[in-house]
Scaffold this motif. Structure first.
Motif, PDB file in Angstrom:
ATOM      1  N   ILE A   7       0.812  -1.225   0.000  1.00 36.87           N
ATOM      2  CA  ILE A   7       0.000   0.000   0.000  1.00 36.87           C
ATOM      3  C   ILE A   7       0.843   1.271   0.000  1.00 36.87           C
ATOM      4  O   ILE A   7       0.486   2.253  -0.639  1.00 36.87           O
ATOM      5  CB  ILE A   7      -1.008   0.003   1.171  1.00 36.87           C
ATOM      6  CG1 ILE A   7      -1.982   1.191   1.017  1.00 36.87           C
ATOM      7  CG2 ILE A   7      -0.306   0.001   2.513  1.00 36.87           C
ATOM      8  CD1 ILE A   7      -3.145   1.155   1.956  1.00 36.87           C
ATOM      9  N   THR A   8       1.977   1.277   0.673  1.00 38.98           N
ATOM     10  CA  THR A   8       2.757   2.516   0.772  1.00 38.98           C
ATOM     11  C   THR A   8       3.425   2.903  -0.542  1.00 38.98           C
ATOM     12  O   THR A   8       3.898   4.027  -0.670  1.00 38.98           O
ATOM     13  CB  THR A   8       3.832   2.428   1.876  1.00 38.98           C
ATOM     14  OG1 THR A   8       4.697   1.336   1.600  1.00 38.98           O
ATOM     15  CG2 THR A   8       3.191   2.269   3.247  1.00 38.98           C
ATOM     16  N   SER A   9       3.474   2.016  -1.498  1.00 40.68           N
ATOM     17  CA  SER A   9       4.088   2.365  -2.783  1.00 40.68           C
ATOM     18  C   SER A   9       3.039   2.719  -3.838  1.00 40.68           C
ATOM     19  O   SER A   9       3.364   2.854  -5.011  1.00 40.68           O
ATOM     20  CB  SER A   9       4.985   1.228  -3.278  1.00 40.68           C
ATOM     21  OG  SER A   9       4.224   0.066  -3.521  1.00 40.68           O
ATOM     22  N   ASN A  36      -7.488  14.026  -3.243  1.00 45.87           N
ATOM     23  CA  ASN A  36      -6.244  14.580  -3.783  1.00 45.87           C
ATOM     24  C   ASN A  36      -5.120  14.254  -2.818  1.00 45.87           C
ATOM     25  O   ASN A  36      -5.330  14.082  -1.616  1.00 45.87           O
ATOM     26  CB  ASN A  36      -6.334  16.084  -4.000  1.00 45.87           C
ATOM     27  CG  ASN A  36      -5.206  16.612  -4.867  1.00 45.87           C
ATOM     28  OD1 ASN A  36      -4.663  15.898  -5.702  1.00 45.87           O
ATOM     29  ND2 ASN A  36      -4.841  17.865  -4.674  1.00 45.87           N
ATOM     30  N   GLU A  37      -3.920  14.165  -3.378  1.00 42.43           N
ATOM     31  CA  GLU A  37      -2.742  13.854  -2.570  1.00 42.43           C
ATOM     32  C   GLU A  37      -1.568  14.666  -3.085  1.00 42.43           C
ATOM     33  O   GLU A  37      -1.335  14.733  -4.285  1.00 42.43           O
ATOM     34  CB  GLU A  37      -2.427  12.362  -2.676  1.00 42.43           C
ATOM     35  CG  GLU A  37      -1.172  11.959  -1.950  1.00 42.43           C
ATOM     36  CD  GLU A  37      -0.805  10.494  -2.127  1.00 42.43           C
ATOM     37  OE1 GLU A  37       0.165  10.083  -1.467  1.00 42.43           O
ATOM     38  OE2 GLU A  37      -1.452   9.790  -2.915  1.00 42.43           O
ATOM     39  N   THR A  38      -0.863  15.302  -2.158  1.00 38.37           N
ATOM     40  CA  THR A  38       0.394  15.974  -2.483  1.00 38.37           C
ATOM     41  C   THR A  38       1.489  15.331  -1.645  1.00 38.37           C
ATOM     42  O   THR A  38       1.233  14.376  -0.909  1.00 38.37           O
ATOM     43  CB  THR A  38       0.323  17.485  -2.186  1.00 38.37           C
ATOM     44  OG1 THR A  38       0.187  17.678  -0.778  1.00 38.37           O
ATOM     45  CG2 THR A  38      -0.826  18.149  -2.927  1.00 38.37           C
ATOM     46  N   ASP A  82       7.268   9.257  -6.143  1.00 37.21           N
ATOM     47  CA  ASP A  82       8.538   9.018  -5.449  1.00 37.21           C
ATOM     48  C   ASP A  82       8.469   7.791  -4.545  1.00 37.21           C
ATOM     49  O   ASP A  82       9.499   7.288  -4.110  1.00 37.21           O
ATOM     50  CB  ASP A  82       8.934  10.232  -4.607  1.00 37.21           C
ATOM     51  CG  ASP A  82       9.400  11.400  -5.463  1.00 37.21           C
ATOM     52  OD1 ASP A  82       9.839  11.156  -6.613  1.00 37.21           O
ATOM     53  OD2 ASP A  82       9.325  12.539  -4.985  1.00 37.21           O
ATOM     54  N   ARG A  83       7.241   7.315  -4.227  1.00 37.47           N
ATOM     55  CA  ARG A  83       7.093   6.138  -3.382  1.00 37.47           C
ATOM     56  C   ARG A  83       7.148   4.843  -4.162  1.00 37.47           C
ATOM     57  O   ARG A  83       7.232   3.773  -3.574  1.00 37.47           O
ATOM     58  CB  ARG A  83       5.744   6.194  -2.641  1.00 37.47           C
ATOM     59  CG  ARG A  83       5.688   7.240  -1.571  1.00 37.47           C
ATOM     60  CD  ARG A  83       4.504   7.026  -0.657  1.00 37.47           C
ATOM     61  NE  ARG A  83       3.261   6.838  -1.364  1.00 37.47           N
ATOM     62  CZ  ARG A  83       2.346   7.770  -1.601  1.00 37.47           C
ATOM     63  NH1 ARG A  83       2.561   9.002  -1.179  1.00 37.47           N
ATOM     64  NH2 ARG A  83       1.242   7.502  -2.258  1.00 37.47           N
ATOM     65  N   ILE A  84       7.094   4.894  -5.483  1.00 37.32           N
ATOM     66  CA  ILE A  84       7.111   3.683  -6.284  1.00 37.32           C
ATOM     67  C   ILE A  84       8.361   2.886  -5.943  1.00 37.32           C
ATOM     68  O   ILE A  84       9.467   3.398  -5.949  1.00 37.32           O
ATOM     69  CB  ILE A  84       7.061   3.995  -7.791  1.00 37.32           C
ATOM     70  CG1 ILE A  84       5.727   4.641  -8.119  1.00 37.32           C
ATOM     71  CG2 ILE A  84       7.274   2.736  -8.629  1.00 37.32           C
ATOM     72  CD1 ILE A  84       5.622   5.164  -9.521  1.00 37.32           C
TER      73      ILE A  84
END
Length: 88
Positions: A7-9, A36-38, A82-84
């Motif tokens: 989930i975190t990626s 939305n997510e920033t 950036d989390r990928i």
């Protein structure tokens, strides 16, 4: 596919969430759909309107595959792309 393990990626837009722990006791229990997510904020559509909440100062609950997953906000304070590849 989003799972409890990865989930975190993933991007969080469209997921339902609830704040389960926070440095601000007034937002504990706040829940709704992330619209939305920033890098540092979630915008959540709640029953009481749209709220922008900092990610880092809260623990977030998501229901994935009928399991509740708690994510520390400090682990997801990055832009979605950036989390990928980050590990859960």
């Amino acid at each position: 596919m989003i799972t409890a393990d990865n989930i975190t990626s993933h991007e969080f837009i469209g997921l339902h969430t609830e704040i389960v722990k926070s440095t601000n006791p007034q937002v504990i229990g706040l829940n709704g759909r992330i619209i939305n997510e920033t890098k540092s904020m979630f915008t959540i559509n709640t029953e009481k309107g749209i709220k922008s909440i900092a990610k880092s100062t809260n623990n977030w609950k998501f229901s994935i595959e009928n399991k509740d997953v708690i994510v520390e906000g400090s682990r997801i304070t990055k832009r979605p792309f950036d989390r990928i590849g980050d590990k859960a």
